[in-house]
Design an enzyme around this catalytic site. Structure first.
Site, PDB file in Angstrom:
ATOM      1  N   GLY A  33       0.802  -1.216   0.000  1.00 10.44           N
ATOM      2  CA  GLY A  33       0.000   0.000   0.000  1.00 10.44           C
ATOM      3  C   GLY A  33       0.834   1.263   0.000  1.00 10.44           C
ATOM      4  O   GLY A  33       2.040   1.249   0.252  1.00 10.44           O
ATOM      5  N   THR A  34       0.148   2.388  -0.251  1.00 10.40           N
ATOM      6  CA  THR A  34       0.795   3.697  -0.295  1.00 10.40           C
ATOM      7  C   THR A  34      -0.270   4.778  -0.303  1.00 10.40           C
ATOM      8  O   THR A  34      -1.459   4.495  -0.447  1.00 10.40           O
ATOM      9  CB  THR A  34       1.676   3.820  -1.553  1.00 10.40           C
ATOM     10  OG1 THR A  34       2.474   4.978  -1.449  1.00 10.40           O
ATOM     11  CG2 THR A  34       0.827   3.926  -2.799  1.00 10.40           C
ATOM     12  N   THR A  35       0.157   6.020  -0.171  1.00  8.02           N
ATOM     13  CA  THR A  35      -0.712   7.172  -0.386  1.00  8.02           C
ATOM     14  C   THR A  35       0.095   8.232  -1.121  1.00  8.02           C
ATOM     15  O   THR A  35       1.175   8.623  -0.657  1.00  8.02           O
ATOM     16  CB  THR A  35      -1.231   7.757   0.941  1.00  8.02           C
ATOM     17  OG1 THR A  35      -1.849   6.727   1.714  1.00  8.02           O
ATOM     18  CG2 THR A  35      -2.259   8.854   0.661  1.00  8.02           C
TER      19      THR A  35
END
Length: 238
Positions: A33-35
């Site tokens: 995941g990431t943002t």
């Protein structure tokens, strides 16, 4: 970074027999995941990203730099498979460099975004790559383009991506307004990323920010004690 890897045609492990004792890790989906985020303002753009890279529940890297320079005034934010996005970014950087040399002038942000779009669309069955391209050029000024998985390209005033973006769409839509200054965009981006990192277990680490204008690129890193603590009382009035 947000991605998923699975073995095609895999079947579930049997419930009985010796095979039942064998771990079915080959059949499991491995998520990461990431943002990432970019915002346009009058005279430039602001980009931001968290720094956590995960493979399932394992944190592979706490200080990843997901803001990748493509040219002097053009950056991209990478989400998806780290290997895929690094390879795509390297290929676009190479092609854009030759393009700039041939024209003897800096490349356009739209040109960089089009190269990402072409590559992500051509190899859409094989790539796990969601890209935000942002930068400044003399023709159009600051620009933000989003190329999500599949290869579509769209220009936006702001763009968010990655697994953490699901938690901040409401905040971003309610808080964004046209005409924000560079400092307001930096604070807006930092607040949004901090909110995503609070809720998304696959986003975390430090916050990396970059502001791109005609004068150049300004980068900063917000460490743990510098990351905004956003609460109801600190949100701007509606």
């Amino acid at each position: 970074m947000a991605a998923a890897l699975a073995v095609r045609g895999a079947v579930s492990a049997p419930a009985f027999g010796p095979e039942a004792l064998t771990p079915d890790w080959e059949n499991r989906e491995v998520s990461t995941g990431t943002t990432i985020m970019a915002v346009q303002f009058d005279g430039g753009v602001v980009l931001g990203a968290d720094s956590r890279t995960t493979t399932g529940s394992y944190i592979a890297n706490r200080v990843t730099d997901k803001l990748t320079p493509i040219h002097d005034h053009i950056f991209c934010c990478r989400s998806g498979s780290a290997a895929d996005t690094q390879a795509v970014a390297d290929a676009v950087t190479y092609q854009l460099g030759f393009h700039s040399i041939e024209l003897n002038e800096p490349p356009l942000v739209h040109t960089a975004a089009s190269l990402f779009k072409e590559m992500c669309y051509r190899y859409r069955e094989d790539l796990m790559a969601g890209i935000i391209i942002a930068g400044w050029d003399p023709q159009e000024g600051g620009q933000v383009y989003s190329v999500p998985m599949g290869g579509m390209m769209v220009r936006q005033s702001f763009a968010i991506g990655g697994s953490g973006s699901s938690y901040i769409y409401g905040y971003v839509d309610a808080t964004y307004r046209e005409g924000m200054t560079k400092d307001e965009c930096l604070q807006f981006t930092a607040n949004a990323l901090a909110l995503a990192m609070e809720r998304d277990g696959s986003s975390g680490g430090v916050i990396r920010l970059a502001a791109i204008q005609q004068s150049g690129v300004e980068r900063q890193v917000l460490l743990g004690d510098q990351i905004p603590k956003v609460t109801i009382s600190t949100l701007p009035p509606p």
